[in-house]
Design a protein around this motif. Structure first.
Motif, mmCIF file in Angstrom:
data_model
loop_
_atom_site.group_PDB
_atom_site.id
_atom_site.type_symbol
_atom_site.label_atom_id
_atom_site.label_comp_id
_atom_site.label_asym_id
_atom_site.label_seq_id
_atom_site.Cartn_x
_atom_site.Cartn_y
_atom_site.Cartn_z
ATOM 1 N N ALA A 272 0.847 -1.185 0.000
ATOM 2 C CA ALA A 272 0.000 0.000 0.000
ATOM 3 C C ALA A 272 0.882 1.233 0.000
ATOM 4 O O ALA A 272 2.043 1.196 0.425
ATOM 5 C CB ALA A 272 -0.924 0.001 1.223
ATOM 6 N N SER A 274 1.232 5.049 1.456
ATOM 7 C CA SER A 274 0.760 5.981 2.474
ATOM 8 C C SER A 274 1.632 7.223 2.410
ATOM 9 O O SER A 274 2.811 7.193 2.797
ATOM 10 C CB SER A 274 0.841 5.343 3.867
ATOM 11 N N ILE A 289 -10.251 -4.975 3.294
ATOM 12 C CA ILE A 289 -9.951 -3.619 2.829
ATOM 13 C C ILE A 289 -11.267 -2.853 2.744
ATOM 14 O O ILE A 289 -12.235 -3.338 2.146
ATOM 15 C CB ILE A 289 -9.238 -3.649 1.464
ATOM 16 N N VAL A 338 -7.075 -0.276 5.479
ATOM 17 C CA VAL A 338 -6.743 -1.697 5.602
ATOM 18 C C VAL A 338 -7.050 -2.114 7.035
ATOM 19 O O VAL A 338 -6.458 -1.584 7.983
ATOM 20 C CB VAL A 338 -5.268 -1.969 5.276
ATOM 21 N N VAL A 351 -4.770 4.457 4.015
ATOM 22 C CA VAL A 351 -3.710 4.539 3.004
ATOM 23 C C VAL A 351 -4.257 5.237 1.769
ATOM 24 O O VAL A 351 -5.466 5.450 1.636
ATOM 25 C CB VAL A 351 -3.171 3.131 2.626
ATOM 26 N N GLU A 353 -3.439 4.170 -1.511
ATOM 27 C CA GLU A 353 -3.590 3.256 -2.664
ATOM 28 C C GLU A 353 -3.183 1.848 -2.271
ATOM 29 O O GLU A 353 -2.272 1.655 -1.462
ATOM 30 C CB GLU A 353 -2.694 3.759 -3.804
ATOM 31 N N ILE A 354 -3.871 0.858 -2.827
ATOM 32 C CA ILE A 354 -3.506 -0.544 -2.646
ATOM 33 C C ILE A 354 -2.818 -1.023 -3.919
ATOM 34 O O ILE A 354 -3.361 -0.896 -5.014
ATOM 35 C CB ILE A 354 -4.740 -1.424 -2.353
#
Length: 411
Positions: A272, A274, A289, A338, A351, A353-354
């Protein structure tokens, strides 16, 4: 009959570790090759279509070879838990003698295998748990007979394999944990307000005994009542990437379960982003998620929360925990979170983006990052970038500590 023999070879530990490092490099190269293949696919045209197919074949073949080599090398580091379990019968006998109790230790699954480095680190936690089972769990022969139980108590030490984890249980058939005594002690120590303690479930209360310095014993002995043991065990297991959970039934006994990774050298992680940092969360600690609108946030003592299946989960970012602002996620009306668990408490980490899952070779942190509490390792990704591995146990402990401080402040 011909005597059965077992072929063995003595291998220097340094050679095994060096071989493990080489396999780690191979894993990185395999991931990088997969990334290059995907880039070729994205740019595929009439002139390089056949090349891409050949490249895919090579990548697939290399992947199978590396995977098998990885498994073989990991296997060379595996040793049965009997290497550790064999020292505990005497420990239990001595503890029982000091406490004036009659206790039998039953061992199951001693042939279950664990990574050599993990085996070395579970000796102290298991010693704490077994002493605690004798001191806190098992009653005296007179108390057991009065309750209709056999005078001799039983402590069970069992190990079993569950997919990529090994579960070790320390169970006793004693009186169980008194949830009401824990409720009273939690309020006395300022861990909960009276209102929170009244609303807490029995499972939540039972797991409070894992907190540092927590003990319901009225007298201090050699093996119980000092408020140390379970918290030490949990801290050690957390540092290995494992989880600790407690289940207890009044009058029937208590079971402490340790979930341990087979090996700590290579993990499956959820990647991920952050802020400016790529981080990885051990997949075994990820529950789900979430996509949460900020309008859905609920606030308890000014801390944002989200309700998941009726449970109120704290929301936080790594930057909220006093670490670098580089961890701070971007402001957005809808956030990605998450949901993590250390086996007894859940939190949701915000976060940006995964990026997906990836097999990671864990490397120790250098001196520059050794004071960053929320990470406990690093890994090189397939594209050459570096990610930091989140210490889930540290994240959860920080959240719980902040909650306790807020509770005391409110009280």
């Amino acid at each position: 009959k011909a005597a059965s023999t077992q072929s063995t070879v003595r291998v220097n530990v340094e050679n095994i570790d060096a071989l493990m490092n080489l396999v780690g490099e191979l894993v990185i190269s395999r991931t990088r090759l997969k990334t290059l293949t995907q880039h070729l696919k994205d740019d595929e045209g009439e002139t390089n279509g056949e090349t891409v197919r050949d490249f895919e074949d090579v990548t697939s073949n290399l992947g199978m070879i590396v995977t098998e080599l990885q498994e073989r090398v990991v296997a060379t580091r595996m040793v049965p838990v009997s290497h550790v379990f064999g020292r505990f019968p005497r420990l239990v006998r001595d503890a029982a003698r000091r406490e004036g109790k009659d206790v039998e230790l039953v061992v199951e699954g001693a042939d279950t295998e664990l990574d050599r480095s993990v085996i070395e680190d579970i000796v102290d936690p298991l010693s704490h748990l077994l002493r605690n089972a004798v001191g806190h769990g098992i009653e005296t022969p007179e108390e057991r007979e009065a309750a209709g139980k056999p005078a001799k108590g039983t402590v069970r030490l069992a190990a079993r394999r569950e997919q990529s984890m090994v579960v070790i249980e320390v169970a006793d058939d004693g009186g169980g944990i008194d949830a009401e005594a824990v409720r009273v002690k939690a309020v006395e120590k300022g861990l909960m307000s009276q209102q929170q303690a009244s609303a807490a479930s029995e499972s939540q209360l039972v797991n409070l005994v894992l907190m540092p310095g927590f003990s319901t014993a009225t007298e201090v002995s050699d093996v119980s009542g000092r408020g140390v043991g379970l918290d030490v065990a949990k801290s050690n297991i957390d540092n290995m990437g494992g989880h600790v959970a407690i289940a207890s039934a009044p009058g029937e006994g208590t079971t402490v379960s340790l979930r341990l990774p087979l090996t700590v050298a290579i993990i499956e992680g959820l990647l991920a982003v952050s802020g400016e940092i790529i981080c990885a969360v051990p997949l075994a600690s990820v529950l789900r998620i979430l996509s949460v609108a900020r309008t859905e946030f609920q606030y308890v003592n000014q801390r944002p929360m989200v309700v998941v299946d009726g449970e109120v989960i704290p929301l936080l970012s790594l930057a909220d925990m006093g670490e670098s602002d580089e961890f701070a996620p971007k402001e957005a009306d809808k956030v990605i979170a998450v949901m993590l668990s250390d086996g007894r408490q859940s939190v949701a980490m915000i976060v940006d983006e995964i990026m997906g899952n990836e097999e990671l070779v864990v490397q120790p942190l250098g001196e520059v990052l050794q004071d960053v509490d929320v990470v406990n390792g690093a890994a090189v990704l397939g594209d050459g970038r570096v990610c930091l591995i989140v210490d889930v146990g540290s994240v959860v402990r920080s959240v719980m500590q902040a909650e306790r401080e807020r509770t005391v402040g409110v009280a």
